[in-house]
Each structure stands twice: as C-alpha cells, then as structure tokens.
Design an enzyme around this catalytic site. Structure first.
Site, PDB file in Angstrom:
ATOM      1  N   LYS A 184       0.864  -1.180   0.000  1.00 10.74           N
ATOM      2  CA  LYS A 184       0.000   0.000   0.000  1.00 10.74           C
ATOM      3  C   LYS A 184       0.905   1.235   0.000  1.00 10.74           C
ATOM      4  O   LYS A 184       1.405   1.644   1.048  1.00 10.74           O
ATOM      5  CB  LYS A 184      -0.879   0.001   1.253  1.00 10.74           C
ATOM      6  CG  LYS A 184      -2.272   0.648   1.069  1.00 10.74           C
ATOM      7  CD  LYS A 184      -2.239   2.100   0.708  1.00 10.74           C
ATOM      8  CE  LYS A 184      -1.845   2.952   1.916  1.00 10.74           C
ATOM      9  NZ  LYS A 184      -1.745   4.382   1.528  1.00 10.74           N
ATOM     10  N   GLU A 260       9.615   1.495  10.899  1.00  8.70           N
ATOM     11  CA  GLU A 260      10.597   2.568  10.746  1.00  8.70           C
ATOM     12  C   GLU A 260       9.805   3.867  10.760  1.00  8.70           C
ATOM     13  O   GLU A 260       9.066   4.160   9.829  1.00  8.70           O
ATOM     14  CB  GLU A 260      11.389   2.390   9.448  1.00  8.70           C
ATOM     15  CG  GLU A 260      12.223   1.120   9.465  1.00  8.70           C
ATOM     16  CD  GLU A 260      12.986   0.900   8.180  1.00  8.70           C
ATOM     17  OE1 GLU A 260      13.721  -0.080   8.107  1.00  8.70           O
ATOM     18  OE2 GLU A 260      12.848   1.716   7.243  1.00  8.70           O
ATOM     19  N   CYS A 294      13.553  10.830   6.844  1.00  4.26           N
ATOM     20  CA  CYS A 294      13.429  10.552   8.290  1.00  4.26           C
ATOM     21  C   CYS A 294      14.765  10.724   8.996  1.00  4.26           C
ATOM     22  O   CYS A 294      14.816  10.947  10.198  1.00  4.26           O
ATOM     23  CB  CYS A 294      12.943   9.135   8.489  1.00  4.26           C
ATOM     24  SG  CYS A 294      14.068   7.944   7.753  1.00  4.26           S
ATOM     25  N   GLU A 396       9.096  16.337  15.387  1.00  5.70           N
ATOM     26  CA  GLU A 396       9.582  16.157  14.014  1.00  5.70           C
ATOM     27  C   GLU A 396       8.830  17.143  13.111  1.00  5.70           C
ATOM     28  O   GLU A 396       7.602  17.113  13.034  1.00  5.70           O
ATOM     29  CB  GLU A 396       9.328  14.740  13.545  1.00  5.70           C
ATOM     30  CG  GLU A 396       9.755  14.506  12.101  1.00  5.70           C
ATOM     31  CD  GLU A 396       9.384  13.138  11.596  1.00  5.70           C
ATOM     32  OE1 GLU A 396       8.181  12.832  11.520  1.00  5.70           O
ATOM     33  OE2 GLU A 396      10.299  12.361  11.291  1.00  5.70           O
TER      34      GLU A 396
HETATM   35  N1  LIG Z   1      12.100   5.698   9.816  1.00  2.00           N
HETATM   36  C1  LIG Z   1      12.056   5.716   8.502  1.00  2.00           C
HETATM   37  O1  LIG Z   1      12.796   4.976   7.798  1.00  2.00           O
HETATM   38  C2  LIG Z   1      11.089   6.655   7.811  1.00  2.00           C
HETATM   39  C3  LIG Z   1      11.214   6.788   6.433  1.00  2.00           C
HETATM   40  C4  LIG Z   1      10.338   7.659   5.782  1.00  2.00           C
HETATM   41  C5  LIG Z   1       9.365   8.379   6.458  1.00  2.00           C
HETATM   42  N2  LIG Z   1       9.268   8.203   7.789  1.00  2.00           N
HETATM   43  C6  LIG Z   1       8.266   8.970   8.535  1.00  2.00           C
HETATM   44  O2  LIG Z   1       7.020   9.017   7.790  1.00  2.00           O
HETATM   45  C7  LIG Z   1       6.378  10.262   8.025  1.00  2.00           C
HETATM   46  C8  LIG Z   1       6.016  10.914   6.710  1.00  2.00           C
HETATM   47  O3  LIG Z   1       5.396   9.963   5.848  1.00  2.00           O
HETATM   48  P1  LIG Z   1       3.796   9.862   5.770  1.00  2.00           P
HETATM   49  O4  LIG Z   1       3.171  11.202   5.985  1.00  2.00           O
HETATM   50  O5  LIG Z   1       3.424   9.093   4.551  1.00  2.00           O
HETATM   51  O6  LIG Z   1       3.478   8.977   7.052  1.00  2.00           O
HETATM   52  P2  LIG Z   1       2.040   8.406   7.426  1.00  2.00           P
HETATM   53  O7  LIG Z   1       2.238   7.681   8.681  1.00  2.00           O
HETATM   54  O8  LIG Z   1       0.989   9.452   7.354  1.00  2.00           O
HETATM   55  O9  LIG Z   1       1.684   7.371   6.252  1.00  2.00           O
HETATM   56  C9  LIG Z   1       2.537   6.307   5.976  1.00  2.00           C
HETATM   57  C10 LIG Z   1       1.732   5.246   5.238  1.00  2.00           C
HETATM   58  O10 LIG Z   1       0.765   4.715   6.136  1.00  2.00           O
HETATM   59  C11 LIG Z   1      -0.518   4.776   5.557  1.00  2.00           C
HETATM   60  N3  LIG Z   1      -1.486   4.919   6.649  1.00  2.00           N
HETATM   61  C12 LIG Z   1      -1.886   6.051   7.259  1.00  2.00           C
HETATM   62  N4  LIG Z   1      -2.784   5.786   8.217  1.00  2.00           N
HETATM   63  C13 LIG Z   1      -2.948   4.437   8.238  1.00  2.00           C
HETATM   64  C14 LIG Z   1      -3.748   3.519   8.990  1.00  2.00           C
HETATM   65  N5  LIG Z   1      -4.568   3.940   9.950  1.00  2.00           N
HETATM   66  N6  LIG Z   1      -3.675   2.195   8.718  1.00  2.00           N
HETATM   67  C15 LIG Z   1      -2.845   1.752   7.732  1.00  2.00           C
HETATM   68  N7  LIG Z   1      -2.071   2.558   6.978  1.00  2.00           N
HETATM   69  C16 LIG Z   1      -2.119   3.877   7.234  1.00  2.00           C
HETATM   70  C17 LIG Z   1      -0.444   5.946   4.617  1.00  2.00           C
HETATM   71  O11 LIG Z   1      -1.452   5.902   3.640  1.00  2.00           O
HETATM   72  C18 LIG Z   1       0.952   5.779   4.047  1.00  2.00           C
HETATM   73  O12 LIG Z   1       0.939   4.834   3.004  1.00  2.00           O
HETATM   74  C19 LIG Z   1       7.363  11.089   8.819  1.00  2.00           C
HETATM   75  O13 LIG Z   1       7.028  11.023  10.185  1.00  2.00           O
HETATM   76  C20 LIG Z   1       8.706  10.402   8.624  1.00  2.00           C
HETATM   77  O14 LIG Z   1       9.589  10.569   9.699  1.00  2.00           O
HETATM   78  C21 LIG Z   1      10.103   7.367   8.499  1.00  2.00           C
HETATM   79  O1  LIG Z   2      13.173   8.751   5.058  1.00  2.00           O
HETATM   80  C1  LIG Z   2      13.767   7.790   5.547  1.00  2.00           C
HETATM   81  C2  LIG Z   2      14.852   7.134   4.913  1.00  2.00           C
HETATM   82  C3  LIG Z   2      15.073   5.819   5.063  1.00  2.00           C
HETATM   83  C4  LIG Z   2      16.206   5.248   4.431  1.00  2.00           C
HETATM   84  C5  LIG Z   2      16.372   3.895   4.333  1.00  2.00           C
HETATM   85  O2  LIG Z   2      15.444   3.018   4.739  1.00  2.00           O
HETATM   86  C6  LIG Z   2      17.594   3.322   3.741  1.00  2.00           C
HETATM   87  O3  LIG Z   2      18.557   4.063   3.430  1.00  2.00           O
HETATM   88  O4  LIG Z   2      17.597   2.084   3.571  1.00  2.00           O
END
Ligand SMILES: NC(=O)c1ccc[n+]([C@@H]2O[C@H](COP(=O)([O-])OP(=O)(O)OC[C@H]3O[C@@H](n4cnc5c(N)ncnc54)[C@H](O)[C@@H]3O)[C@@H](O)[C@H]2O)c1
Ligand SMILES: O=C/C=C/C=C(\O)C(=O)O
Length: 492
Positions: A184, A260, A294, A396
């Site tokens: 998804k 993550e 992130c 964040e």
């Molecule tokens: N740690 C990492 O590797 C990493 C990497 C990228 C982004 N992020 C984090 O993601 C965030 C930004 O991305 P975002 O706005 O897409 O995050 P988000 O949590 O809003 O959405 C992430 C995914 O989850 C889905 N989703 C949302 N609500 C859901 C639910 N109730 N049930 C199932 N799926 C659901 C969304 O449609 C999307 O596909 C930031 O906080 C960033 O730090 C973390």
């Molecule tokens: O936004 C978050 C970035 C994540 C990066 C990785 O998962 C990677 O470098 O494998």
C-alpha cells in the site's frame, strides 16, 4: 488492464493484472511542484484489498513456493536490470508524484531501488543456516539445525518521501525470502509502486506474489490491509502516530511488525571539525529532499567557539539552494509533498517565532515563477535562540529546517542530543576520531554517522529506537524479519 498508467490512471495490481476498482472511486494525484493535477488513482476498496490478500495467499501455495534461493535471487537481479533499462520512466514517475529534483530522483531514489534488489540478492544468496553438534553431559549427541521459511503474506505500507527506495527496501528482501506481498503505497505517491509491478511481471514473478492496492490510511486501503486476518506480518514506514495505531491494530492477532518511524535527529559539531566539510555535510543532512527524509538533521549542537561560523555557514548554504523546476538539472530543492504538509511546517515557523527564536535564513514561503506558483514551496530555514524544550526542537517538523544550539563540553552535547523520545539517527563532526567513535556510540539512535551522513551499507542493520521504530531491516536483520526459522534437532 495491462499497464500501470493505462488511460492516465494509476491502477491497482492484483493477482498479476492491473485491476479495475471495486466499489471505490478515483482520487487525484497532485504534482507538488505546480499544484496541477498529475493524474487520477483508482482507490482500492475493502473487496479489492481482500482479493489482493487472497491472491498473495494463493501464490504462496503455488509455483512460487517451489522456487529455490537461486531462482529468487536471479529474479531480483532481473528486476534490478529491468529498472535500469526503464530508469528514466521511474525517474519521471517519481518526480511527477513528489516534485523532487530530477537529480535526487535519479541519484538517490531510483539508483537505490536498483541497489536494494542487488544487495538482497547477494545477502540471501550468501546466507547460511545455524547448526550445532550437540554433546550432552549424559553422553547423548544431536545435530541441531535451523531452516528458514517465509514469514508468509506480508503487508508493506510505505510513505511518500522516498517512495521507490523505501518500497524496494522492503519488497526486495521479502521476495528474496520467498514471501508474497501486498503493498500500500502512500496516497501521495502511487506511481512507482505500480510501475514496479510491470517490471516484476516482466522479470517473471508469478501472479499474486506482488500486489499493489492504492488508497489512504484509516477507512481506506491502508486500514483494510493492516486489519486483514490473512496477513502474516506488517512492515511499515511512516509517522510514529500511524505506526502506533497500526501496532494496536495487529496486536490482537499477534502478528510481527517492523516499524521505521519518525525522528528528531541531532548533529553534534565539535570545534575541531573540518568546517567546510562539516557545513557541506550538514547542508545535505538538513536540506536533502527538502528535509523530507526521516534521517534528516533538525537539531544542530555546535561547540561554542565555532557557533557563529557554523550558523553563518549554514545560512550561506541555505541561500545557495536553488528552488525551481524539478526537471531542471540545476534545481537542488523541490517543494514539500503537499499544501497540508506545508501548513504543518509553517506552524513550526510560527512556534519558533513565538518561542523567541531568530530566523537566520528562510522562515516563509518563497515567491516562485508563475508555472510553479501553485506548488507547496517553502523556504529552507535555520533558527537560533530556541530552547531545548521548545516544540520546534522536540517535534519532528519533516521540512528543510534546523535549530542550532551551542554547547561547551562533550558530556553536555551527548546529553542534549539524547534528550529526545526519538532514536533514529545522528551525526558527529570532529577531527578527533577517538572522540568520534566515543560520541557516536553514546548516541541512543539506530544510525550514528561520523563526519558523514546517509552513507549506507545495505548489509548493516537500519532502524530506530524509542518513538523511531521497532526492529531493524538491512542485511541479516531483514532475513530475520522476513523469515520464520524452524530448529530441527536430530538425536545421533
Ligand atoms: N524511519 C524511517 O525509515 C522513515 C522513512 C520515511 C518516512 N518516515 C516517517 O514518515 C512520516 C512521513 O510519511 P507519511 O506522511 O506518509 O506517514 P504516514 O504515517 O501518514 O503514512 C505512511 C503510510 O501509512 C498509511 N497509513 C496512514 N494511516 C494508516 C492507517 N490507519 N492504517 C494503515 N495505513 C495507514 C499511509 O497511507 C501511508 O501509506 C514522517 O514522520 C517520517 O519521519 C520514516
Ligand atoms: O526517510 C527515511 C529514509 C530511510 C532510508 C532507508 O530506509 C535506507 O537508506 O535504507
């Protein structure tokens, strides 16, 4: 439907075919650079998500189950080759969905997708199984060995910031380990997940092994997927709030999760650091992907003697960034993903001012050329004067922003950097590598860099602690999540 984008619509992919929608409607896909309609997306309703999970379950019991490790690793290498052949299509799709500069999509997003497939082909191809010759005090002897089986049907839920990179970071090891997946992608960035379906089908992946359902989170495809009784595990990358919600969702069925999540990453700069190299490194770690990574730095702690030099240097590098047409080779910085996300970032601009911060550079919305005026543009921003407890230094923001605070001693710097509920990444900048090792090890994070940032070895464990996630993926860590070992003990 035979292709990902037939009729200008991004389609779901279920059971090896691009599927018609069931009960749900089309939703808009907006180009974040212009605010224009980039296309429409078929939202998968619960019935189509159910069909996707069932297709994945059927595929798990089908010919895919007899594929050997060599068959699967060869598939991953063919997928990497095919993405390479269709490289510019993936770049164009990623830029259209995210507004990110073509240089970033090329050098980071799509390049890393290819690297992900190749890395996990290597890791799985070389993986051994644990075995022990057991000799007991009473004289009995046995052979203990573990065999790894696929986890099963894996729900893969990914965010919008590095769509293809993060999708393939999970799909590559999942497939390498013999699982089937239902993906998804974020509602903001549907295209490359659908395009990958074409590539995997061309590479010979059996129908039902890779499925894509589009939609939103709660009340839509995301929730339908993560609550589906037919999934055997969830790998999720996204916000901490959503991760926490998904964890509660699957807890009832005790399904393994790999999370993550968000971060509030610190950089610690000592007075003996190579100033230019450090400023260049922080320019990347603060402003890359418009701060929508992130791992990006949003807190910079600088030893007092060079505080002004670092602030001035960061401001100068922020001013050098080129915000503009994502398709231009000279553009360094794109927009944020959406107006809604820009409103969130602007809220922190206001909070910083209310907290008495000085905005050294940025702090607003830039004026753009008419063709880009409808985009979600934001000024790269550096703050000084914030306190450690002010919300722009604790929450964040997920934009091209950082607050800079001075410190005096190493102990103080470590305490400041670790004063967060997150625990994803950090960077330490110093010419004294003994201190670099010491301080990097003292960081309560999953990824700790010294004199660099986002330099990745895909065999190393990746993930966060605290509010930044659960588990690690990368190298052997991915094998542990995407397989279920059975230990066999044979008395000799
Ligand atoms: N740690 C990492 O590797 C990493 C990497 C990228 C982004 N992020 C984090 O993601 C965030 C930004 O991305 P975002 O706005 O897409 O995050 P988000 O949590 O809003 O959405 C992430 C995914 O989850 C889905 N989703 C949302 N609500 C859901 C639910 N109730 N049930 C199932 N799926 C659901 C969304 O449609 C999307 O596909 C930031 O906080 C960033 O730090 C973390
Ligand atoms: O936004 C978050 C970035 C994540 C990066 C990785 O998962 C990677 O470098 O494998």
């Amino acid at each position: 439907m035979t292709t990902a984008f037939a009729d200008g619509i991004v389609h779901n992919f279920v059971g090896g075919e691009f599927a018609e929608p069931d009960s749900r409607s089309l939703f808009d896909n907006i180009n974040p650079a212009t605010g224009d309609l980039a296309g429409r997306v078929h939202e998968a309703g619960a019935a189509l998500v159910d069909r996707a999970v069932r297709s994945a379950r059927d595929a798990l019991a089908g010919p895919w189950s007899s594929w050997t490790v060599n068959d699967r690793t060869a598939l991953l290498r063919r997928a990497a080759d095919r993405i390479q052949e269709r490289f510019e299509e993936f770049v164009a799709a990623e830029v259209r969905d995210t507004g990110k500069p073509v240089t970033h999509a090329r050098d980071v997003d799509v390049a890393r997708a290819i690297a992900n497939f190749r890395a996990f082909a290597d890791v799985v191809g070389a993986a051994g199984q644990a075995s022990f010759l057991t000799e007991l005090p009473d004289g009995r002897r046995a052979l203990n060995y573990a065999i790894r089986k696929p986890l099963g049907v894996v729900a893969v839920v990914v965010p919008w910031n590095l769509p293809l990179l993060l999708l393939t970071w999970k799909v590559a090891p999942a497939l390498a380990c013999g699982n089937t997946v239902v993906v998804k992608p974020s509602e903001e960035t549907p295209s490359t997940a659908a395009l990958l379906a074409e590539v995997l089908r061309e590479a010979g992946l059996p129908a039902g092994v890779y499925n894509v359902v589009h939609g939103f989170g709660g009340g839509s495809a995301g929730e339908s997927l993560t609550t589906h009784p037919g999934i055997d595990g969830v790998t999720f990358t996204g916000s901490t709030a959503t991760g926490s919600h998904v964890m509660r969702t699957v807890a009832g069925r005790v399904r393994p999760v790999s999370f993550e999540l968000g971060g509030k990453n610190a950089a610690v700069v000592f007075a003996d650091a190579d100033l230019d190299a450090t400023l260049d490194g922080l320019r990347r770690s603060i402003f890359s992907n418009t701060g929508q990574v992130c791992l990006c730095t949003e807190r910079v702690y600088v030893q007092r003697p060079i505080f002004d030099d670092v602030v001035d240097g960061l401001a100068a590098r922020a001013r050098e960034l080129t915000l503009g047409d994502p398709l231009s080779e000279t553009t360094t910085t794109g927009p944020l993903i959406s107006r809604a996300h820009r409103d969130k970032v602007l809220t922190y601009f206001s909070l910083a001012r209310e907290a008495g911060a000085t905005t050294v550079v940025g702090g607003g919305v830039p004026s753009m050329a008419p063709a880009l005026d409808g985009g979600s543009w934001i000024e790269p921003t550096i703050w000084v004067g914030l306190g450690q407890q002010d919300r722009p230094m604790r929450d964040e923001v997920f934009g091209p922003v950082a607050g800079v605070i001075p410190f005096d001693s190493e102990e103080e710097a470590i305490a400041l950097a670790n004063d967060t509920e997150y625990g994803l990444a950090s960077s330490v900048w110093t010419s004294d590598l003994t201190r670099g090792h010491r301080v990097a090890q003292a960081m309560r994070v999953g990824m700790s860099w010294v004199n660099t940032w986002f330099l990745r070895d895909l065999r190393s464990p990746f993930g966060g602690m605290g509010l930044s996630g659960i588990g690690r993926e990368g190298g052997e860590a991915s094998l542990h999540f995407y397989t279920e070992p059975t230990n066999v003990c044979v008395q000799l």
